[in-house]
Design a protein around this motif. Sequence first.
Motif, PDB file in Angstrom:
ATOM      1  N   LEU A  75      41.134 -18.577  61.261  1.00 59.84           N
ATOM      2  CA  LEU A  75      41.486 -19.351  60.075  1.00 59.84           C
ATOM      3  C   LEU A  75      41.333 -20.833  60.380  1.00 59.84           C
ATOM      4  O   LEU A  75      41.649 -21.285  61.490  1.00 59.84           O
ATOM      5  N   ALA A  83      45.552 -13.539  62.321  1.00 59.97           N
ATOM      6  CA  ALA A  83      44.928 -12.817  61.207  1.00 59.97           C
ATOM      7  C   ALA A  83      45.095 -11.312  61.342  1.00 59.97           C
ATOM      8  O   ALA A  83      45.435 -10.627  60.378  1.00 59.97           O
ATOM      9  N   VAL A 416      38.136 -18.807  56.235  1.00 59.10           N
ATOM     10  CA  VAL A 416      38.340 -17.749  57.217  1.00 59.10           C
ATOM     11  C   VAL A 416      36.983 -17.160  57.585  1.00 59.10           C
ATOM     12  O   VAL A 416      36.138 -16.925  56.721  1.00 59.10           O
TER      13      VAL A 416
END
Length: 427
Positions: A75, A83, A416
Motif C-alpha cells: 500500500l 494487506a 495498492v
Amino acid sequence: MNRRTPARFACLLSVVMLVASPAGARDGDDAVEGVVGPYGERPRYDEKGLTLTFPEEAKLQIGGRLHVDAGAAGLSLPGLPGAFPDNVAVRRAWIEPTLTIGKDWVIAFQYDFNDAMLPINDAFVAWKGLPDTILTLGNMKVPFSLEWLQSNNDTLFTERSLANALVPERRFGFAVGHHGQAWTAVAGVFGNAASNGVAGDGVAAAGRATWAPVMEERETLHLGVAGIYRSRSRGDADFSFSSQAEAFLFGRPFVDTGDLPGVASVSRLGAELAYRNGPFLVQAEYIRADVERFGGLPGFSFQGGYVEGSIVLNGEGRAYALTPQGGTTYATFKSVKVRDDRRVTRGGVGVFEIAARLSAIDLDDRRLRGGTERDVTLGLNWYPESNLRFVADYIHGRVRPGAAQSDALGSAPFSVDTFIGRMQLYW
C-alpha cells in the motif's frame, strides 16, 4: 509462511501432476476397463474425475476443484495495516458430485470445505423434459452477469472484477431457462442462500436474456441484459456492498458501504457485451444497483463495470456454450482447451494466455461514503494439462476507502500493488 511450507508445496505439486495426468485415464476410454461394480456400474477415471455409468442410463460423476493462492501486496501510504494476513491460502476446496438420470434429470451438488460461511454452492435438481427448456429447483446462481455465471475455473483472472461486488451470491429458488439457436432467456424467483436457511433476505425476481447475432465456430458476438428486483421486510438480515480489491488474500475490503439501514428493496440492472474471434476475446459489463428504504427515506445508487480482453498465444480460443446441464449458467465462455500434443506430460509446453482488465466500482452516493476503486490488471495463464492451470496476476489499484473502513485505512486516497499466483486443479 512457516518452514514446512516449501516442503508441503513440493509434495502438493507432485500430487497435482499425478491427478492432472492419470496415465491410464488418458490413454484409453476407461482407466479401469473391464471392471464392473455390484450394481453393474462401470467406473472411468479421466480429467472429468471419477464417473460411474450404470446400466439404467444413469451416470454419477464425482468431480472437484482445488484453488491455492499465494501473493504479496503493498500500500502506498505509510502506517496502514498489513494487506495480507497470510501470503498463502486455499481459495477453494470443492467436491462436486453430479448424477444424470436418463436424458431429462440432473442432480448437482457442490460443497466447499474451505468456506465456513457459505459452504453449499450448487445444490439443485434440473429437469429437461420439455424441448429446449430447463427447469431447476434448488441453490444456484441467480441469472445475472456474464462474468458471474462463468465458472471460477474459467474466469480470465484469479478473481472476478470489482463490479462483481454488486452481484448476489447463489440463492435458493426456482428457475426456467429456454433457448433458441442463438438466444437464451432465463427467469426465476429466489430467497436466501441454502447455507443461510433460505429465508432472511426477502424474495427476488430475476431474469436474463442473451442474443448472439454472430455465432460461428471461430467467431461469436454476445449481447445480454439482466435484472433483479429483491423485496425485503424490516426483519430481514443486514444488507451491504463491499469489495476485496480483486484478491482473496486481502484481510479486509477497501470499499464498503457498511450495513445499510432500513433496506426495503434492491434493484439491479446489468448490460453485457462480448466478442470472440479465434484466440482473441473481449468482454465488458456495466452494473447498477439501486437501494430503496422504508419510511420514504432517501435511497442509494451504486455502479460498477469492467472491460477485459485475452489472447491465447498457442492454442484455440475459448468456446461459447449456449446451454448448461442445469441451473442458470446460459451463454458463457468456457476455459482454454489443451490439445494432447501440447500437454506437458506428452512432451508439449502447454498453452499460454495473456489477459488485461480495467474495472471500477463506485459505492458513494449522497451522504453515504462507501468508497471508490479503479483497478488495472495484467494476467498470464498457463495450462500445462487439460485440468491444471497456473495463474499470475498483477493488479494496480487506486482506492478512496469507504467510511466503514476509515478506522483502519483512514480517509485519504491510496494506491495498492498486488501480485497473485494461483495453482488451480479441477477434475
